[in-house]
Design an enzyme around this catalytic site. Structure first.
Site, PDB file in Angstrom:
ATOM      1  N   CYS A   2       0.830  -1.207   0.000  1.00  0.00           N
ATOM      2  CA  CYS A   2       0.000   0.000   0.000  1.00  0.00           C
ATOM      3  C   CYS A   2       0.863   1.253   0.000  1.00  0.00           C
ATOM      4  O   CYS A   2       1.337   1.704   1.046  1.00  0.00           O
ATOM      5  CB  CYS A   2      -0.923  -0.018   1.224  1.00  0.00           C
ATOM      6  N   CYS A  18      -0.480   4.148   2.061  1.00  0.00           N
ATOM      7  CA  CYS A  18      -0.263   4.026   3.503  1.00  0.00           C
ATOM      8  C   CYS A  18       1.196   4.304   3.860  1.00  0.00           C
ATOM      9  O   CYS A  18       1.474   4.956   4.863  1.00  0.00           O
ATOM     10  CB  CYS A  18      -0.608   2.621   3.999  1.00  0.00           C
ATOM     11  N   ASP A  19       2.141   3.819   3.049  1.00  0.00           N
ATOM     12  CA  ASP A  19       3.539   3.789   3.482  1.00  0.00           C
ATOM     13  C   ASP A  19       4.493   4.663   2.664  1.00  0.00           C
ATOM     14  O   ASP A  19       5.661   4.794   3.035  1.00  0.00           O
ATOM     15  CB  ASP A  19       4.061   2.333   3.434  1.00  0.00           C
TER      16      ASP A  19
END
Ligand code: FAD
Ligand code: NAP
Length: 313
Positions: free
Chosen positions: A136, A139-140
């Site tokens: 992701c 997300c990261d």
């Protein structure tokens, strides 16, 4: 305290399919209950710009899903934060056991559990998950400011993730196992034009390379699919974007499936192999897998469920 709750229509999943089913089922005055699962809002909550949701030239995925949730609630659906851990479809009413201890019984069930990211299955991938290996970028990606990253995959997700990562990373290498991408042409154009992006064709990931102490990724070893020659590419982050598998574990032993793990529905309908159980969205669709098609199937599932309930009465 553990309780049992009965509903006419239980909707499992809170992506575009689940929320659209909830809007329609609520407007039909069936007082549906929707259980959100571990990813409230579904897959679109892990992306940024959505440019193909009709009516919105640009919309952020998470914002769109908050709006869908509010819409479902405003129409009268009850949206519950819980996870269904088992489902018994052998007799009616159907029974769903939730993690909180609540048991739901339902006259009809709409399955909208969508899909989850696939992994390569390499031991080194598993070892560095959360320590430089991610599925992701939204997300990261932030952790890789000024660093080099590698993305594997050749679909829309891989291209979108690679482009998104250019906002942070100094260099993004996309590795694909063939010599052409399956992503939409407009996305490919953007990728190929981007000065930070390099594409390595015809290579598969052989191993994720990393340090033990502290645990972290230092690169990937890519292997040419024909010659077998390997190339080490230094990077701090490795993003796996090779598609998604349907989340059909709850029903795999109870319903007919197709194309591997997708729930089978009757052509032109959302009816599964058990009357009263309907399926919508990525859980059943191995072809289109879009927010708008999932929402469309969610609508169909609610209409099919209502029709089923009136026939029972
Ligand atoms: P999902 O969105 O997968 O939602 C599934 C839901 O089921 C989740 O809420 C989950 O919590 C819930 N659930 C699962 N198991 C349980 C359980 N046991 N109990 C309770 N709940 C459960 N499509 C587009 O049209 N445009 C785009 O720009 C786009 N971008 C994308 C970007 C990325 C990174 C990804 C991964 C996908 C993208 N897609 C896009 C595809 C789109 O997100 C999916 O087609 C769509 O979200 C599928 O909707 P769905 O409702 O079927 O399932
Ligand atoms: P996808 O379209 O199934 O593509 C998966 C990619 O990963 C393919 O290129 C595939 O290679 C590659 N791959 C699969 N297994 C692999 C392995 N073991 N090793 C190396 N590579 C592997 O999946 P997706 O990109 O996640 O997209 C899923 C759906 O969501 C699609 O319908 C897509 O259109 C939709 N989506 C839409 C948008 C958008 O509209 N903007 C954004 C994201 C996703 P091959 O090509 O060789 O098979």
């Amino acid at each position: 305290m553990a309780e049992t709750r009965h509903t006419k229509i239980l909707i499992i999943g809170s992506g575009p399919a689940g929320y659209t089913a909830a809007v329609y089922a609520a407007r039909a005055m069936t007082n549906p209950i929707l259980v959100q699962g571990l990813q409230p809002g579904g897959q679109l909550t892990i992306t940024t710009e959505v440019e193909n949701w009709p009516g919105d030239t640009h919309v952020q995925g998470p914002d769109l899903m908050v709006r869908m949730e509010e819409h479902a609630k405003a129409m009268g659906a009850e949206v519950i934060s819980d996870y269904i851990s088992s489902l018994d479809l052998s007799k009616r009413p159907f029974t769903a056991q939730a993690d909180s201890g609540t048991t739901f019984t339902a006259d009809a069930v709409i399955l909208a559990t969508g899909a989850q990211a696939k992994w390569l299955g390499l031991p080194s991938e598993e070892k560095f998950k959360g320590f430089g290996v991610s599925a992701c970028a939204t997300c990261d990606g932030f952790f890789y400011r000024g660093k080099e990253v590698v993305v594997v995959g050749g679909g829309n997700t891989a291209v979108e993730e690679a482009l998104f990562l250019t906002n942070f990373a100094s260099k993004v290498t996309l590795i694909h196992r063939r010599d052409s991408l399956r992503a939409e042409k407009i996305m490919q154009d953007r990728l190929f034009k981007h000065p930070k992006v390099e594409v390595l064709w015809d290579h598969a990931i052989d191993e994720v390379l990393g340090d033990e102490n502290p645990l972290g990724v230092t690169g990937v070893r890519a292997k040419h699919v024909e010659t077998g020659e390997t190339t080490d590419i230094p990077c701090d982050g490795f993003f796996v974007a090779i598609g998604h598998a349907p989340a059909s574990e709850l029903v795999a032993e109870q319903l007919e499936l197709h194309s591997g793990k997708y729930v089978k529905v009757k052509s032109g309908s959302t009816q599964t192999s058990i009357p009263g159980v309907f399926a919508a969205g990525d859980l059943t669709d191995d072809v289109y897998r879009q927010a708008v098609t999932s929402a469309g199937m969610g609508c169909m599932a609610a209409l099919d469920a209502e029709r089923f309930l009136s026939e029972q009465e």
